[in-house]
Design a protein around this motif. Sequence first.
Motif, PDB file in Angstrom:
ATOM      1  N   UNK A  25       0.817  -1.212   0.000  1.00 47.15           N
ATOM      2  CA  UNK A  25       0.000   0.000   0.000  1.00 47.15           C
ATOM      3  C   UNK A  25       0.853   1.265   0.000  1.00 47.15           C
ATOM      4  N   UNK A  26       2.026   1.218   0.600  1.00 50.81           N
ATOM      5  CA  UNK A  26       2.911   2.383   0.555  1.00 50.81           C
ATOM      6  C   UNK A  26       3.329   2.709  -0.870  1.00 50.81           C
ATOM      7  N   UNK A  27       3.383   1.701  -1.732  1.00 55.01           N
ATOM      8  CA  UNK A  27       3.734   1.963  -3.132  1.00 55.01           C
ATOM      9  C   UNK A  27       2.684   2.824  -3.821  1.00 55.01           C
ATOM     10  N   UNK A  28       1.437   2.720  -3.370  1.00 53.98           N
ATOM     11  CA  UNK A  28       0.369   3.526  -3.984  1.00 53.98           C
ATOM     12  C   UNK A  28       0.590   5.010  -3.696  1.00 53.98           C
ATOM     13  N   UNK A  29       1.221   5.320  -2.567  1.00 59.68           N
ATOM     14  CA  UNK A  29       1.380   6.713  -2.155  1.00 59.68           C
ATOM     15  C   UNK A  29       2.218   7.516  -3.141  1.00 59.68           C
ATOM     16  N   UNK A  30       3.073   6.846  -3.892  1.00 61.86           N
ATOM     17  CA  UNK A  30       3.993   7.554  -4.785  1.00 61.86           C
ATOM     18  C   UNK A  30       3.475   7.668  -6.218  1.00 61.86           C
ATOM     19  N   UNK A  31       2.229   7.285  -6.442  1.00 59.14           N
ATOM     20  CA  UNK A  31       1.706   7.226  -7.814  1.00 59.14           C
ATOM     21  C   UNK A  31       0.884   8.449  -8.204  1.00 59.14           C
ATOM     22  N   UNK A  32       0.849   9.459  -7.354  1.00 53.63           N
ATOM     23  CA  UNK A  32       0.195  10.708  -7.735  1.00 53.63           C
ATOM     24  C   UNK A  32      -1.232  10.880  -7.263  1.00 53.63           C
ATOM     25  N   UNK A  33      -1.744   9.953  -6.458  1.00 51.32           N
ATOM     26  CA  UNK A  33      -3.094  10.094  -5.932  1.00 51.32           C
ATOM     27  C   UNK A  33      -3.109  11.056  -4.747  1.00 51.32           C
ATOM     28  N   UNK A  34      -4.257  11.643  -4.488  1.00 53.32           N
ATOM     29  CA  UNK A  34      -4.431  12.505  -3.314  1.00 53.32           C
ATOM     30  C   UNK A  34      -5.920  12.623  -3.008  1.00 53.32           C
ATOM     31  N   UNK A  35      -6.237  13.088  -1.803  1.00 55.17           N
ATOM     32  CA  UNK A  35      -7.627  13.336  -1.444  1.00 55.17           C
ATOM     33  C   UNK A  35      -8.108  14.628  -2.078  1.00 55.17           C
ATOM     34  N   UNK A  36      -9.323  14.629  -2.576  1.00 62.64           N
ATOM     35  CA  UNK A  36      -9.938  15.882  -3.006  1.00 62.64           C
ATOM     36  C   UNK A  36     -10.303  16.711  -1.776  1.00 62.64           C
ATOM     37  N   UNK A  37     -10.178  18.010  -1.827  1.00 59.78           N
ATOM     38  CA  UNK A  37     -10.536  18.824  -0.667  1.00 59.78           C
ATOM     39  C   UNK A  37     -12.011  18.715  -0.290  1.00 59.78           C
ATOM     40  N   UNK A  38     -12.871  18.542  -1.285  1.00 60.32           N
ATOM     41  CA  UNK A  38     -14.320  18.520  -1.079  1.00 60.32           C
ATOM     42  C   UNK A  38     -14.829  17.093  -1.247  1.00 60.32           C
ATOM     43  N   UNK A  39     -15.398  16.518  -0.192  1.00 63.04           N
ATOM     44  CA  UNK A  39     -15.885  15.141  -0.232  1.00 63.04           C
ATOM     45  C   UNK A  39     -16.950  14.957  -1.308  1.00 63.04           C
ATOM     46  N   UNK A  40     -17.819  15.940  -1.490  1.00 60.60           N
ATOM     47  CA  UNK A  40     -18.885  15.817  -2.486  1.00 60.60           C
ATOM     48  C   UNK A  40     -18.328  15.674  -3.893  1.00 60.60           C
ATOM     49  N   UNK A  41     -17.172  16.274  -4.160  1.00 58.35           N
ATOM     50  CA  UNK A  41     -16.582  16.225  -5.496  1.00 58.35           C
ATOM     51  C   UNK A  41     -16.120  14.824  -5.868  1.00 58.35           C
ATOM     52  N   UNK A  42     -15.917  13.968  -4.869  1.00 54.87           N
ATOM     53  CA  UNK A  42     -15.490  12.596  -5.132  1.00 54.87           C
ATOM     54  C   UNK A  42     -16.521  11.864  -5.987  1.00 54.87           C
ATOM     55  N   UNK A  43     -17.792  12.191  -5.817  1.00 53.86           N
ATOM     56  CA  UNK A  43     -18.881  11.440  -6.450  1.00 53.86           C
ATOM     57  C   UNK A  43     -19.576  12.221  -7.552  1.00 53.86           C
ATOM     58  N   UNK A  44     -19.127  13.422  -7.834  1.00 50.36           N
ATOM     59  CA  UNK A  44     -19.748  14.283  -8.832  1.00 50.36           C
ATOM     60  C   UNK A  44     -19.478  13.739 -10.239  1.00 50.36           C
ATOM     61  N   UNK A  45     -20.509  13.411 -11.005  1.00 50.46           N
ATOM     62  CA  UNK A  45     -20.290  12.885 -12.364  1.00 50.46           C
ATOM     63  C   UNK A  45     -19.558  13.855 -13.281  1.00 50.46           C
ATOM     64  N   UNK A  46     -19.545  15.138 -12.933  1.00 46.83           N
ATOM     65  CA  UNK A  46     -18.812  16.108 -13.734  1.00 46.83           C
ATOM     66  C   UNK A  46     -17.315  16.095 -13.418  1.00 46.83           C
ATOM     67  N   UNK A  47     -16.906  15.249 -12.492  1.00 44.36           N
ATOM     68  CA  UNK A  47     -15.519  15.241 -12.013  1.00 44.36           C
ATOM     69  C   UNK A  47     -14.965  13.818 -12.001  1.00 44.36           C
ATOM     70  N   UNK A  48     -15.292  13.047 -13.022  1.00 39.27           N
ATOM     71  CA  UNK A  48     -14.939  11.630 -13.021  1.00 39.27           C
ATOM     72  C   UNK A  48     -13.426  11.402 -13.136  1.00 39.27           C
TER      73      UNK A  48
END
Length: 499
Positions: A233-256
């Motif tokens: 799982x630590x290998x995933x940390x270096x692949x460019x992923x991050x949390x979105x600041x806004x939780x709602x944006x995670x599920x917004x179809x305009x932000x796939x």
Amino acid sequence: MKYIAYTLVVLCLLSCGDDFLNKTDPATLVASGFYKTEAQVQQAVNGVYGQLQGIILSQWRYNEFVTDNTTLHFNTGDRGQGPDIEALEFWQVNSGTPTISTLYSSVYLSLVNINTTLAKLPEATFDATLKTQYEGELRFSRAYYYFLLVQYFGEVIIITEPLQTPTEAYAFERQPVDNVYALIRSDLDFAVDALPASYNATNKGRASKGAALALLGKVQLTRKEYGDAITTLRQVLSLGYSLLPDYAAVFDPQNKNHVESIFDVQFQGDNTQGEGSNFIYTFAPLYSDGSVINFPGQNGAGWNIPSRDMIAAYEPGDLRKEVSLKEGYLNQANEWVPVPFINKYNHPHTIRGITNDNWPVLRYADVLLMLAEAINEEEKGPSTEAYGYLNTIRDRADLDELSGLDEGSFREAVLKERRVELAFENHRWFDLKRTKTPEALATFLNAYAAVERSNPTTDRGGIPFTPGDYQFSPYEALFPIPASERRINTKLSQNTGYN
């Protein structure tokens, strides 16, 4: 932005409603000379993704509905689903329950197509690097399906090659769980090396190296291989992923396919090409009459309704609650109706019955919480690193950071955080199974059930519970092998507790 089109390719003469083991040779269409060109192989791989759409559309039944997360908007006027879908909610499943048979056969149907394409891939005549990528996508998909099967059923049939004659099917027996996980591990190890870290805009949504690593880490966590899970799982940390600041944006179809998305099942609404989703139509309350789904007179199916227990799991001020669920709605007469519903997949759409919502299977928040859990278990208590991953999730939800917990308290804190962070994303059943013995799971669920029976989340219109409703036994941590499968193949054994 473009997304891959999931056009379902009919790779073998099979029916989704019946088990593939009693059908004609799944290699029948292979002889036609398909799978030779890049376009043909890509079409076949896209067909595999297309079958995943259908499985995800009903996965809530097996991963949320059976847990303390959700219940149903009780339909007093139509009791026809009692022996089938409702059997999951009330833990009345048996070997003849149709929805369990559908689950089993649909997964094996997808595996047939994966195995057929893998078997023919070496004969294809195009770039070797791209062929390796397609093999990685197929083996990631196979690993995911076998992870589902082993979690749902325990010992299962392992098939990795197309069958040449129908009679071969009758020789298969269920294999030990260790053998199933060995196949999963082998496929994911290959996929990690074969898949790219990212794709161009045209191919967004395909399985990537991050998806293979995240799923492998989840498998290792499930197997209590905590040190390996941490390394993976630590290998995933270096692949460019991050949390979105806004939780709602995670599920917004305009932000796939954003930076928090590791692997989503892709759906495409606003057209009639057959690629749309319909989650809110399943999850909205009965009789909501256009008040939840914004089309005149539109009702929901009333399934997968958030339970009172789930609603109470949110801490005061948690920003995720209003995004994830609503505790009721105002009807057309402006009256409050206290029937809760999942709101995560409730977004504007232009065509009745066709929504544009993707389904998150693996996302970065899940990886961070898995890391926190694995570190706590491996080190017999939470480290600064483990707290960092957990509190990063809590910070986004505007909750106070946690500190000063012992190993057991931190374990419970992570499980609770997973419940609310990943609510209604089909993680709860596997999380409970991973963190509790079957006996402890039965105690836990029966305690929840006692409260739900005494104060049901939705009104039952005077219809009482049956004596067997909400009575969970340890053996029910696994689903039964469908009776229809055992009639076809008499070598299939049954899970303990079922006929």
